[in-house]
Design an enzyme around this catalytic site. Sequence first.
Site, PDB file in Angstrom:
ATOM      1  N   CYS A 140      38.738  -7.777   1.343  1.00  0.00           N
ATOM      2  CA  CYS A 140      37.320  -7.795   0.946  1.00  0.00           C
ATOM      3  C   CYS A 140      36.768  -6.428   0.536  1.00  0.00           C
ATOM      4  O   CYS A 140      35.840  -6.346  -0.269  1.00  0.00           O
ATOM      5  CB  CYS A 140      36.483  -8.378   2.078  1.00  0.00           C
ATOM      6  SG  CYS A 140      36.932  -7.794   3.707  1.00  0.00           S
ATOM      7  N   HIS A 224      29.817  -4.974   2.346  1.00  0.00           N
ATOM      8  CA  HIS A 224      30.615  -3.860   2.856  1.00  0.00           C
ATOM      9  C   HIS A 224      30.266  -2.599   2.054  1.00  0.00           C
ATOM     10  O   HIS A 224      30.303  -2.608   0.821  1.00  0.00           O
ATOM     11  CB  HIS A 224      32.115  -4.127   2.666  1.00  0.00           C
ATOM     12  CG  HIS A 224      32.677  -5.182   3.582  1.00  0.00           C
ATOM     13  ND1 HIS A 224      32.003  -5.715   4.661  1.00  0.00           N
ATOM     14  CD2 HIS A 224      33.899  -5.789   3.573  1.00  0.00           C
ATOM     15  CE1 HIS A 224      32.774  -6.614   5.266  1.00  0.00           C
ATOM     16  NE2 HIS A 224      33.922  -6.681   4.632  1.00  0.00           N
TER      17      HIS A 224
HETATM   18  P1  NAP Z   1      36.632 -18.579   8.923  1.00  0.00           P
HETATM   19  O1  NAP Z   1      35.170 -18.522   8.776  1.00  0.00           O
HETATM   20  O2  NAP Z   1      37.220 -18.408  10.282  1.00  0.00           O
HETATM   21  O3  NAP Z   1      37.170 -19.975   8.302  1.00  0.00           O
HETATM   22  C1  NAP Z   1      38.510 -20.385   8.428  1.00  0.00           C
HETATM   23  C2  NAP Z   1      38.726 -21.736   7.741  1.00  0.00           C
HETATM   24  O4  NAP Z   1      40.100 -22.120   7.890  1.00  0.00           O
HETATM   25  C3  NAP Z   1      37.909 -22.880   8.325  1.00  0.00           C
HETATM   26  O5  NAP Z   1      37.663 -23.835   7.311  1.00  0.00           O
HETATM   27  C4  NAP Z   1      38.864 -23.482   9.366  1.00  0.00           C
HETATM   28  O6  NAP Z   1      38.629 -24.849   9.611  1.00  0.00           O
HETATM   29  C5  NAP Z   1      40.172 -23.351   8.654  1.00  0.00           C
HETATM   30  N1  NAP Z   1      41.304 -23.262   9.591  1.00  0.00           N
HETATM   31  C6  NAP Z   1      41.419 -22.478  10.690  1.00  0.00           C
HETATM   32  N2  NAP Z   1      42.616 -22.667  11.294  1.00  0.00           N
HETATM   33  C7  NAP Z   1      43.265 -23.607  10.568  1.00  0.00           C
HETATM   34  C8  NAP Z   1      44.520 -24.243  10.676  1.00  0.00           C
HETATM   35  N3  NAP Z   1      45.385 -23.944  11.668  1.00  0.00           N
HETATM   36  N4  NAP Z   1      44.856 -25.173   9.760  1.00  0.00           N
HETATM   37  C9  NAP Z   1      44.009 -25.487   8.769  1.00  0.00           C
HETATM   38  N5  NAP Z   1      42.793 -24.923   8.597  1.00  0.00           N
HETATM   39  C10 NAP Z   1      42.425 -23.994   9.484  1.00  0.00           C
HETATM   40  O7  NAP Z   1      37.345 -17.462   8.020  1.00  0.00           O
HETATM   41  P2  NAP Z   1      36.799 -16.762   6.663  1.00  0.00           P
HETATM   42  O8  NAP Z   1      36.030 -15.546   6.998  1.00  0.00           O
HETATM   43  O9  NAP Z   1      36.189 -17.802   5.817  1.00  0.00           O
HETATM   44  O10 NAP Z   1      38.166 -16.227   6.028  1.00  0.00           O
HETATM   45  C11 NAP Z   1      39.082 -17.091   5.388  1.00  0.00           C
HETATM   46  C12 NAP Z   1      40.245 -16.274   4.816  1.00  0.00           C
HETATM   47  O11 NAP Z   1      39.732 -15.368   3.848  1.00  0.00           O
HETATM   48  C13 NAP Z   1      40.993 -15.421   5.855  1.00  0.00           C
HETATM   49  O12 NAP Z   1      42.357 -15.356   5.507  1.00  0.00           O
HETATM   50  C14 NAP Z   1      40.340 -14.055   5.702  1.00  0.00           C
HETATM   51  O13 NAP Z   1      41.187 -13.014   6.100  1.00  0.00           O
HETATM   52  C15 NAP Z   1      40.094 -14.027   4.209  1.00  0.00           C
HETATM   53  N6  NAP Z   1      38.982 -13.162   3.790  1.00  0.00           N
HETATM   54  C16 NAP Z   1      37.785 -13.206   4.442  1.00  0.00           C
HETATM   55  C17 NAP Z   1      36.755 -12.385   3.995  1.00  0.00           C
HETATM   56  C18 NAP Z   1      35.402 -12.346   4.688  1.00  0.00           C
HETATM   57  O14 NAP Z   1      34.569 -11.488   4.288  1.00  0.00           O
HETATM   58  N7  NAP Z   1      35.119 -13.216   5.655  1.00  0.00           N
HETATM   59  C19 NAP Z   1      36.944 -11.565   2.895  1.00  0.00           C
HETATM   60  C20 NAP Z   1      38.186 -11.563   2.241  1.00  0.00           C
HETATM   61  C21 NAP Z   1      39.187 -12.377   2.695  1.00  0.00           C
HETATM   62  P3  NAP Z   1      37.741 -25.365  10.875  1.00  0.00           P
HETATM   63  O15 NAP Z   1      36.312 -25.113  10.528  1.00  0.00           O
HETATM   64  O16 NAP Z   1      38.083 -26.810  10.947  1.00  0.00           O
HETATM   65  O17 NAP Z   1      38.205 -24.573  12.070  1.00  0.00           O
END
Ligand code: NAP
Length: 334
Positions: A140, A224
């Site tokens: 990010c 950020h």
């Molecule tokens: P998050 O809010 O924790 O969301 C995770 C998602 O994945 C939810 O839909 C969750 O479903 C699902 N999930 C979790 N465990 C799973 C499993 N075992 N099998 C299938 N689905 C599963 O995370 P996020 O912040 O959106 O980030 C998502 C990805 O983008 C990560 O890899 C992160 O590193 C990357 N990322 C995030 C950001 C940021 O600013 N947040 C920026 C760049 C990249 P449930 O709701 O059903 O648990």
Amino acid sequence: MSAPTERTGVAILGATGLVGERLVSLLQDHPWFRLEEVVASDASAGLRLGDLIEGAGPSADLEVQSCGSELESSVLLSALPGEAALEFEALYTRRGHLVCSNAAAYRDDPSVPLVVPEVNSESLSESAPSVGRIVTNPNCVVSGLAVALVPLQARFGITGLTVVTLQALSGAGRRGLGAWDTQANVIPHIDGEAEKIGRELRRVFGWTFLPSVRVNRVPVIEGHLATVFLKLDGQPAVDEVAEVLADFRPPPPIADLPSSPPRPIRVMHPPDRPQPRLDAGLSGGMGVSVGGIRADSAYDVSFSVLSHNLVRGAAGACLLNAELAVQLQRGVRS
Ligand code: NAP
């Protein structure tokens, strides 16, 4: 190269998380893509999307499917956490889907393109065909920072870089950090993040040096901020650096993508800008703000860069890569 005439069906993996939620809203009224399927963990499977996230709009009635389900969409936008991404992104590419991923799981794999379209779109075009494969966007911080650095790399050449970040709480996901630790506090560490930022910047720009990076988690909701210290070939004047940044426009194939803002960089002159609360939403979150440009006694120049971690840093970056891949596929077919 023409734009797609029919809307391509897409699915979101991890649709109920913070990045997935942004993807859902960015896909509303998207001219090239139509959201057809949403996937999350077993805990959400079978539930209605609109009951789990904000702003699902016309996609509210989609039923969430469990990860691994058979999907019809050719393009999958993945916002899965690392371990799930490792397993399911590989599974879906074996089934012939194009997976555009936000996750870190495959970013260090040299056979998987790590793409910021304004910087290295050729890494995707060189690796066609783009079905049955993974395309990743960087971390990010890197996704936004790379946009601010690319005009300086192109005009002068960057020979050294130190980055210090102030990263928003939403960067840690929906179930990220505890309230006690994050209220009125700063945490000067994020697991593996500094190493990731250095490595991914080096890969995207093809540098031989590794940038120095320090990271901090701060009590900001979205956006950020990164302070950068740069060594540039030719030691240009501050005014010249500001002009090169303000004049930057995306190159023609990128400028045609629906999520590409016409002016990706805004240079701000008030000394107290950019600020996350005021400036992170520039161009719907796809714009990057640069401020406080000044000469530096140890480096050549320093400035602050602000980008929206959930849009330019994640959902929007992934969508831009999907648009680029579809544009390239279409060019190959026509
Ligand atoms: P998050 O809010 O924790 O969301 C995770 C998602 O994945 C939810 O839909 C969750 O479903 C699902 N999930 C979790 N465990 C799973 C499993 N075992 N099998 C299938 N689905 C599963 O995370 P996020 O912040 O959106 O980030 C998502 C990805 O983008 C990560 O890899 C992160 O590193 C990357 N990322 C995030 C950001 C940021 O600013 N947040 C920026 C760049 C990249 P449930 O709701 O059903 O648990």
